[in-house]
Design an enzyme around this catalytic site. Sequence first.
Site, mmCIF file in Angstrom:
data_model
loop_
_atom_site.group_PDB
_atom_site.id
_atom_site.type_symbol
_atom_site.label_atom_id
_atom_site.label_comp_id
_atom_site.label_asym_id
_atom_site.label_seq_id
_atom_site.Cartn_x
_atom_site.Cartn_y
_atom_site.Cartn_z
ATOM 1 N N HIS A 295 108.617 74.996 -29.050
ATOM 2 C CA HIS A 295 107.421 74.364 -28.484
ATOM 3 C C HIS A 295 107.587 74.360 -26.962
ATOM 4 C CE1 HIS A 295 104.263 70.994 -28.839
ATOM 5 N NE2 HIS A 295 104.494 71.122 -27.540
ATOM 6 N N HIS B 228 106.201 74.390 -22.949
ATOM 7 C CA HIS B 228 105.163 74.109 -21.958
ATOM 8 C C HIS B 228 105.294 75.143 -20.838
ATOM 9 C CE1 HIS B 228 103.652 69.881 -23.007
ATOM 10 N NE2 HIS B 228 104.332 70.326 -24.052
ATOM 11 N N CYS C 275 101.910 67.548 -19.397
ATOM 12 C CA CYS C 275 103.104 66.704 -19.444
ATOM 13 C C CYS C 275 102.992 65.611 -18.388
ATOM 14 C CB CYS C 275 104.365 67.536 -19.206
ATOM 15 S SG CYS C 275 105.860 66.530 -19.185
ATOM 16 N N ASN D 246 100.541 73.078 -22.655
ATOM 17 C CA ASN D 246 101.227 73.861 -23.673
ATOM 18 C C ASN D 246 100.986 75.357 -23.513
ATOM 19 O OD1 ASN D 246 102.332 71.796 -25.669
ATOM 20 N ND2 ASN D 246 100.201 71.130 -25.503
#
Length: 309
Positions: A218, A220, A251, A260
């Site tokens: 995952h 960013h 974030c 993301n």
Amino acid sequence: MSALELGLPMKVADGELPERVTIWEVGPRDGLQNEKNIVDLAVKLEFLDRLATAGLTVLEATSMVSPKWVPQLADAEELLARLEQRAGVRYPVLVPNERGLARALESGVTDIAVFASATETFAARNLNNTVDGQFAMFEPVVRQALQAGMRVRGYVSMCWGDPWEGAVDPAAVGAVGRRLLDLGCAQVSLGDTIGVATPAHVAAVLAEFPSLENIAVHFHDTYGQALSNTLAALRLGVTCVDSSAGGLGGCPYAKSATGNLATEDLVWMLDGLGIEHGVDLGALAQTSAWLAGELGRQSPSRVVRALTG
């Protein structure tokens, strides 16, 4: 026009990359929860429906967190009650504690995710706990969910960098991730929460796991490394990647964070590598362009802008 239509090479080398990748779409939850203005429930429902129509088979629908902390997802029960679930599509829900699990069970949820931290500071600030102590909070959640026949995923946050502690020791990430798997999580997703990872660092963290069969990533895109980090993970054997339609999300711990990894950008790369994923890129890009209009701004995804601009 896709990478395939451009006549680009479809494989880097036999055996280096997986034949198929599962895209875990987090836009409806991880993406929308960062929106300051409350998004209308009808828009959320249409977003989920459009994503399913585009071929995405895992849609993280919402979160059973306290409305006090995440007002955007205060409509979780109503959303699940009105959601027309598609056959063959999973709709996981993030569950922070036993109360959240009870709400999920009442709503008929079959897939949940729990959330852990790899660092002490983030555990204290986000979970009001310690790295070791956090397990006392979600061990009963996992146990009860498994007893109820649910599928459980574990998230690990701050896997490559922490805004207070700096670079994170891969061994610390491995310890938390393996413990989640030992608890019974079917999969663990490793999160680059502030988007500071680079491919070599990705490899170092993934090396902490004896098998990557149950590991997802995952990323960013704070420093523009999300796609290169994803490719590094794919080369090492990861076959599940989290992403957010249109690059939704952000974030709160890094001023320059840009959200993301965009699902469209991921799909474009996968197409160019000849990796199957089952997503209709055109339909997905149109969906993200539509949602950007609903949110009153342009999508940050380069592929969305290229295909719909």
